[in-house]
Design an enzyme around this catalytic site. Sequence first.
Site, PDB file in Angstrom:
ATOM      1  N   LYS A  62     -21.812  67.686 -20.436  1.00  0.00           N
ATOM      2  CA  LYS A  62     -22.955  66.773 -20.383  1.00  0.00           C
ATOM      3  C   LYS A  62     -23.342  66.633 -18.927  1.00  0.00           C
ATOM      4  CE  LYS A  62     -20.120  63.838 -22.474  1.00  0.00           C
ATOM      5  NZ  LYS A  62     -20.918  63.519 -23.652  1.00  0.00           N
ATOM      6  N   ARG A  63     -24.512  66.032 -18.637  1.00  0.00           N
ATOM      7  CA  ARG A  63     -24.854  65.783 -17.247  1.00  0.00           C
ATOM      8  C   ARG A  63     -23.772  64.933 -16.590  1.00  0.00           C
ATOM      9  NH1 ARG A  63     -30.007  67.362 -15.263  1.00  0.00           N
ATOM     10  NH2 ARG A  63     -29.408  66.153 -13.439  1.00  0.00           N
TER      11      ARG A  63
ATOM     12  N   HIS B  56     -35.001  56.020 -24.716  1.00  0.00           N
ATOM     13  CA  HIS B  56     -33.747  56.784 -24.638  1.00  0.00           C
ATOM     14  C   HIS B  56     -32.700  56.146 -23.743  1.00  0.00           C
ATOM     15  CE1 HIS B  56     -35.258  60.526 -26.587  1.00  0.00           C
ATOM     16  NE2 HIS B  56     -36.404  60.102 -26.100  1.00  0.00           N
TER      17      HIS B  56
ATOM     18  N   LYS C  51     -20.997  58.271 -17.902  1.00  0.00           N
ATOM     19  CA  LYS C  51     -20.394  59.218 -18.851  1.00  0.00           C
ATOM     20  C   LYS C  51     -18.910  59.421 -18.560  1.00  0.00           C
ATOM     21  CE  LYS C  51     -24.798  61.703 -19.461  1.00  0.00           C
ATOM     22  NZ  LYS C  51     -25.131  61.647 -20.907  1.00  0.00           N
TER      23      LYS C  51
ATOM     24  N   THR D 193     -25.880  63.694 -28.135  1.00  0.00           N
ATOM     25  CA  THR D 193     -26.130  64.691 -29.171  1.00  0.00           C
ATOM     26  C   THR D 193     -25.083  65.797 -29.099  1.00  0.00           C
ATOM     27  OG1 THR D 193     -27.781  65.589 -27.653  1.00  0.00           O
ATOM     28  CG2 THR D 193     -28.599  64.333 -29.525  1.00  0.00           C
TER      29      THR D 193
ATOM     30  N   LYS E  13     -22.940  68.045 -31.986  1.00  0.00           N
ATOM     31  CA  LYS E  13     -22.780  69.505 -31.990  1.00  0.00           C
ATOM     32  C   LYS E  13     -21.299  69.889 -32.041  1.00  0.00           C
ATOM     33  CE  LYS E  13     -26.898  69.677 -29.163  1.00  0.00           C
ATOM     34  NZ  LYS E  13     -27.400  69.590 -27.775  1.00  0.00           N
TER      35      LYS E  13
END
Length: 825
Positions: A558-559, A367, A564, A666, A670
Amino acid sequence: MNAKATKTQPSPVIDKAAFKAAVIKHLHCTLGTDENKANNHAWWKATCAAIQEQVLEGLRKTQKSHYLNDTRAVHYFSAEFLMGRLLSNNLQNFGLFDVANGALKELGVEISDILEEEPDMALGNGGLGRLAACFIDSLATMELPAIGYGIHYEHGLFRQEIKSGAQIERPDSWRHYGNPWEICRPESIQEVSLYGYVETKYGDNGRVLKEWHPGSIVKGVPWDIPIVGYEGKTVNVLRLWQSEASGYFNWDVFNAGGYVDAQRENVSAETISKVLYPNDETEAGKELRLIQQYFFCSCSLKDIIRRYKRAHGDDWSRFADQVVIQLNDTHPAISIPELMRILVDRAELGWDEAWGICTKVFAYTNHTLLPEALEKWPARMIEKILPRHLEIIYEINHRFMAEVDKKWPGDNAMKAKLSIIEEGNEKMVRMGHLSVIGSFAVNGVAEMHSRLVKSSLFPEFDELYPGKLTNVTNGITPRRWLKACNPGLSKLIDKKIGEDWPLDLDKLQGLAKFASNKTFQKQFMKVKLENKELLAEEIRKSLDIEVDVNAIFDVQIKRLHEYKRQHLALLNIMALYRRILENPDYDMHPRVFVFGAKAAPGYKLAKDIIYAINKVADKINNDPRVNNKIKVAFLPNYRVSLAEKMIPAADVSEQISTAGKEASGTGNMKLALNGAVTIGTLDGANVEIAEEVGDDNIFIFGLTVEEVNELKANGYNPHDYYYKDPEIKAVLDWLETDYFTPGKPGALVSIKQSLLDNGDPYMVLADFRAYSDAQIAVDTAYRDKERWAEMAIINTAKMGKFTSDRSIRDYVERVWKLSPCKIES
Ligand code: F55
């Protein structure tokens, strides 16, 4: 296996009157209360108990059918399952949502209120744990024999509070008032050995026998969570292990001198499953974490072997035909030497035969490429906790080194590079290498990620084992992430194209031809507006901020992690604010930036970024000069149930990681499924989303992986951007003042420092201008209402690929080789 089936909505198994009677029965007989006294919590529990009757009936039938058919099954080993809430899901899957709604209404109870009573089952950190939850949903839906194995953490991921802008962690107690879904199975308790020493003995034929004398033994108590497939036919199990003291303590070992020190540091049995480690993308290297991993793997393997032996006795020849184990990242990789130990030491199989079985049983999903997330354990730590396993790992490595020597004769550098053991000050065991060597298939989680796994993470393994490394692009369950969370849109879609899309998401393609139809656009955007109203209400309740539902709802959930790049979004917000202050007529459509993110408690800069977002939000939200053009809302305690409220309301989906860093993502899927338009980099599954929706229906910006690597190779200097772009300089300098933190100058300076002094490891400044321009393009596009509606519809219409049913179909065909099993009633 084909989920691409049949008909429409699941047909309800019981009617309203029966459901009502069941709820009342449980209110009386299970909860010992009655209709007049019951509060929402009691109504929730009684409703769960009523549906659980159906669930358990399905579970019994499923287990019987699997047993009678002696099915091959996949065993999904994962340290995390981020399940969220189950009531609404279970009602939907049995087709009983409307029945329950009607029944509860007649009892004077609002179903939406009681759904809110359910605590999230947050036994995971983020994407990896939620993926496991989506996969077990698809497995049950597709009638595949499968079992999820994990840890029954007493405390899941911490609850986040925001105090004066900063994150505070509070314990999560998801089972505090009892969990109505789980079933304890004391009849299947397992014992797990830890510590101690290995004795070498010699058998009659001169065979070397190893006997592990453990220092302590703990009990693993299984709790089963039934997993209901759509239409309620197959009900599989998620089996989670809870640790308990066994009372066993080996005094021989304790008294054997040198072991005293080791024993003193023994963990107490109950702590093993006490709490989920809150780190995503970093490996803590803590002893307790290794023990957690071994604990659940050992229990699960024993459970699998018990079941196998019941059908096949001591004949191991069919084990690999019946059992496939998917390792969700390297967290369960200790299973590989554990199965070898069982086969060689206990079953007394020869090494080659045992290894032959092992390498037909395990498959591994990677991952991440981030070096800090690749698990390595000190050999000394493994030796102390699992002395026999370390020997086995050395033996696996010894034989593997011989293979490497065959392929690259005399190449010691290659051996050092591929070895499971990393030499150095402290010898380390590389769990990724162990997983690749011990598995028959290895997959990345999006096309681009899998390409990078082959080309930069494990290129030599790809050469050594051609075909072993492959791709399975992630997916999400459309049952939870559209049908259940967005009833307005689901009903509109049902009316337009029929009701079978939850089982065959490609059917959404049928919406594309209405994308430019004005009436449909209006209907689609009306649903979006209604969802925005609901989220606006949530924002008001939680933060006391009023937002305009006609504004663009721009969502980043998200985290929190530097890669990110929530701070890239923040810099753009600050730049917009500055433009408005400099020019009160600055032309922009009103926008609400909504964030949700938890930071790992030990990740200082991530917490600083949360603090900065909240401080900037405070200032902007209360500055009349902004004239409501910008609002910033950081919703605390982001979790599955909050995602279910945020995602349907999003206009814009922020997917802005540095290219090459986000394995898949992911949330991107969504959000797009619910009609949000992506602004994103060419990273992870964004690439495949862009392929599906087409360049006109997504806002792609920024450096590509190749450009990132080139810039790094040529010596990236963030100061160049700082000095060349006055807006970048202005916003970074702003962080150093006390403008956003009155009386506390420098409170936000760590962000500037990381972007300049620390070299901007994720190239935020390099991508800033491109991002900011892409945001202007978003603004322009949104003002053309019809064009925007068309884009949003196309996004929903083109998400068929990203159903987790497709991911599971890929695993079944390429890796697991499973067949579905019809459940006899
Ligand atoms: C949790 C614990 C550790 Cl020790 C390391 C990582 C994690 C974790 O949560 N990782 C994670 O969520 N990874 C994500 O997996 C998703 C599913 O494949 C991907 O979509 C996402 O890109 C990746 O970051």
